[in-house]
Enzyme design. Structure first.
Site, PDB file in Angstrom:
ATOM      1  CG  ASP A 680     154.329-130.791  31.771  1.00 57.78           C
ATOM      2  OD1 ASP A 680     154.463-132.002  31.524  1.00 57.78           O
ATOM      3  OD2 ASP A 680     154.366-130.316  32.919  1.00 57.78           O
ATOM      4  CE  LYS A 684     152.659-131.803  35.363  1.00 52.23           C
ATOM      5  NZ  LYS A 684     153.434-130.858  36.218  1.00 52.23           N
TER       6      LYS A 684
END
Length: 819
Positions: A680, A684
């Site tokens: 994750d 980003k």
């Protein structure tokens, strides 16, 4: 001379209802009480003209027209039953039966010859007004004993152009004045009809009763003509197409002519000229709201503050183009073109010609396009054969929208404002026309975009201080549900800022619902439960088919399937606000296509919350780059979950226990491996890298996963947490090692000259990440300008409230752009 002070024209709908008739009596009574005499013009009862046309068509084609005649009879019989006096009812029945016998004979003749000539058609259509006016006279006579029926064929003289008769104004004026000089009383005049010098019945075309009233008003020089209908006057737009349209209090004759010509069907366009010639004020009023003042049309303009008075449109228009080098510098080409169209009785709605004279573009009703091509190609046959002019081209189904306002000439930028509103909503303009008077700007556009364009233009010119944004939201999980609660809680504040966020579509993985008029925010769960089975592609298709102005698609899912719809949505000129990272962390080529598609479609694609939840990360980075700064390095703690874990882990409580407790408190994903893997954070970081111009794929980000080998093959979440205990000593060792050096552990993503890396690092007190707490995220930008002291953005990086607030901020930014 028994001259009335006002002419009152009543439409068929007003005459057909009980409430309408009650109010008509009250209107007449109030004028007479004030000492003002009136004359009345009556249209046919509601639907009766359509029935007469249908009878003609059926009779001419050999069908059974008697059923329609019975229906016609029934409508008038019901009207007769409303007459208070029995004697008046009997007289009305006698007159009606006599006229119906005449009508029956005419229809029988049409059926025998299988043809309806314009002359016979006019004779048939006249029965609507003849019966309506006579029955109204009998209605009124019970209270107004001087009520008199007047057949307009006695006082209006026309030529023999049946169905569109031209009035001999001089003779008609003399006839009207002579009649009213000899007869006193409350005259009830048949609208719509006149007579030729030979005594033949003629009509003026649909809406011609307005013209009858205007002829009377002009001949008798009355100061005011009132057109009583069942709407509140001329509106800023057609309320059936633009629900937010409102009444125009006052406008000029010329403005009313333009609006009527372009589809504002409250007033018959030819009726304006006689009133204007006589200086008679026309007032459009509502029979069902007799105390509402309606719209006044005269020599005095309305608001000087508003450049556009009204917006009207014509649908089903064909755009035709004649072009070729043989037109340049050749005199008479336009004359030949329009003479050819005139011979075929084809009316031209709009003309647009470039100064090069290479082409002439014009618009006509679509049903006339084939005939236009035939006559024009024949007119220019020799030039076409010589390849100096191309055959006439016909382009699809268009609509024309007209912006009308006498004050446009005094206000710069009206056209720019219109085209900006259309452009931001993805409406392409095919042709434009504007006269030197600047009274009308006519815009030709795809018929499918008519409603959206009308809404966008109406908002731009009449509701510029109030913007309605239509939201189509997918995802009702934590973020989506919280976003809806925040919008509901802020509605009153948005209203003060003249903004309405209207939930027009909603979907989750189970159901979806589309409601352009708005889904109540307090009942969205109930409404969604009654929706259709969910299909994201169907939801997007229906959103596009609604074609609403100022539409924003809001994706509050983490779904790749939803993200796959983004290109199609952007191409439909719909802006997007989303916290979903899947689209921007897909392939580099896909990312570039999304950005380019949004730019080409002139819409916004906002995804601030894909990095740092509600923190202003993407916006800050964009501001740095747009101001000419150059980003040298980015260091970031981008996981609120991992930030919480390492802010809580103190080396005494086993790391696996810290993870388990965090999961139980809702700080991690349902499966903590989704957080500990670092994927994750990598997504980003990938988004940030692409924003600064780095060509990165997800596999280019080096990720040091926090899932230890001892737990890598665990099956269930519980099995993983138990296996994670096997690495507790390793995590404790890393903590104590960092602590011995006066440092703390932080999960950091880094972008720089060495590429992109994600992993666990030890940082000292001099580092901006040292003093993090809770679920804080922090992003440090080292740039050409912020070199010695990096620019730091810090705050909560997780939580549904801040993420939903970030999405809401993106929506408001889009609304501001659209406004």
């Amino acid at each position: 001379m028994a001259q009335p002070h006002k002419i009152l024209k009543f439409g068929g709908t007003s005459l057909s209802s009980v409430d309408g008739l009650v109010n008509i009596r009250e209107i007449i009574r109030s004028y007479r009480a004030a000492g003002e005499s009136v004359a009345i013009v009556a249209s046919a009862l509601e639907d009766c003209t359509n029935l007469l046309l249908e009878m003609c068509r059926i009779a001419a084609t050999g069908g059974v027209w008697q059923q329609k005649l019975t229906q016609f009879h029934t409508i008038h019989q019901q009207s007769i039953e409303r007459i208070p006096s029995e004697a008046a009812r009997n007289e009305a029945r006698e007159y009606t039966e006599a006229r119906l016998l005449e009508l029956h004979d005419l229809l029988q003749g049409i059926a025998l010859v299988h043809e309806v000539s314009p002359k016979t058609g006019d004779a048939v259509l006249a029965f609507g007004e003849l019966l309506s006016a006579f029955l109204l006279t009998e209605q009124l006579r019970s209270e107004f004993s001087d009520a008199l029926f007047l057949d307009a064929r006695q006082i209006i003289r026309t030529d023999r152009t049946f169905s569109a008769a031209k009035v001999d104004k001089a003779e008609t004026r003399q006839l009207i004045q002579a009649y009213f000089a000899r007869h006193e009383g409350l005259h009830v005049v048949t609208g719509f009809i006149g007579a030729t010098a030979q005594g033949e019945t003629s009509t003026f075309g649909r809406g011609g009763s307005d013209y009858t009233a205007a002829l009377l008003a002009s001949a008798l020089a009355v100061p005011e003509l009132e057109i009583w209908t069942v709407v509140d006057g001329l509106m800023t737009a057609d309320p059936q197409k633009v629900p937010k349209a409102f009444t125009i209090p006052k406008l000029l004759y010329q403005e009313a002519m333009e609006l009527s010509h372009f589809g504002a069907d409250v007033l018959f366009p030819p009726a304006i000229q006689p009133a204007m010639d006589a200086g008679t004020v026309i007032r459009i009023r509502n029979t069902l709201k007799p105390h509402f003042t309606g719209t006044s049309i005269g020599h005095e303009a309305g608001s000087a503050q508003q450049p556009v008075t009204g917006i009207a449109s014509i649908s089903d228009v064909a755009l035709l183009r004649l072009e070729g080098s043989g037109m340049v510098g050749v005199a008479g080409v336009a004359k030949r073109l329009f003479d050819a169209l005139s011979r075929e009785a084809i009316s031209v709605i709009l003309i647009s010609q470039a100064s090069s004279e290479h082409s002439i573009c014009f618009a006509i009703e679509r049903h006339s396009a084939a005939a236009a091509k035939r006559v024009v190609d024949e007119e220019f046959r020799l030039e076409i054969e010589a390849h100096r002019i191309a055959p006439l081209t016909i382009d699809g189904s268009y609509s024309i929208i007209a912006l009308v306002g006498a004050n446009m000439r005094n206000v710069p930028g009206v056209s720019g404002r219109a085209f900006q509103a259309l452009g931001k909503n993805g409406v392409n303009v095919a042709a434009i026309a504007q006269g030197s008077s600047e009274l009308n700007i006519s815009i030709v556009l795809d018929g499918a975009d008519e409603l959206k364009a009308l809404g966008a233009l109406h908002d731009a010119f009449f509701l510029s201080e109030r913007k309605t944004v239509h939201l189509f939201l997918v995802g009702t999980g934590n973020v989506g549900k919280t976003l809806l609660s925040q919008i509901a809680a802020e509605q009153s504040r948005f209203a003060e800022q003249h903004l309405e966020l209207r939930l027009s579509g909603l979907a989750n993985s189970r159901r979806h619902i589309i409601c352009p008029d708005g889904i109540p925010l307090a009942q969205w769960e109930t409404a969604l439960a009654k929706g259709e089975e969910s299909d994201v592609q169907e939801f997007v298709a229906r959103m596009k088919s609604c074609n609403l102005p100022n539409t924003v698609f809001v994706d509050c899912t983490a779904s790749e399937l939803v993200a796959d719809q983004y290109p199609d949505i952007l191409r439909a000129s719909i802006s997007i606000a989303t916290p979903n990272k899947k689209a921007n962390s897909a392939t580099q080529a896909s990312y570039r296509r999304l950005k380019e598609t949004a730019k080409r479609a002139n819409v916004k694609y906002f995804y601030e919350t894909t990095v740092g939840a509600g923190l202003p990360v993407i916006g800050t980075l964009g501001d740095l780059l747009s101001s000419g700064d150059r980003v040298l390095r980015i260091d970031a703690v981008l996981s609120g979950t991992l930030s919480y874990l390492f802010n809580t882990f103190d080396g005494t409580t086993p790391f696996s226990s810290v993870v388990r407790a965090a999961k139980e408190q809702g700080y991690t994903e349902p499966d903590p491996r989704d957080d500990l893997s670092g994927t994750d954070v990598a997504r980003k970081l990938l988004v940030l890298g692409r924003e600064v111009g780095m060509a990165l794929e997800l596999e280019d980000v080096a990720v040091a996963s926090l899932i230890p080998p001892c737990a890598a093959d665990a099956g269930s979440v519980e099995a993983f947490l138990e296996a994670l205990a096997g690495a507790d000593a390793e995590f404790a060792e890393r903590f104590h090692s960092a602590r011995a050096e006066g440092k703390v552990l932080r999960h950091i993503g880094t972008l720089g000259e060495n590429g992109a890396q994600v992993g666990l690092e030890a940082v000292g007190p001099e580092h901006p990440f040292y003093s993090l707490s809770g679920t804080d995220n922090v992003i440090s930008f080292v740039t050409k300008r912020y070199y010695q002291r990096p620019l730091v953005v810090k705050g909560p990086g997780a939580g549904t409230d801040v993420t939903a607030a970030g999405v809401l901020a993106d929506i408001i930014r889009i609304a501001s752009y659209l406004g």
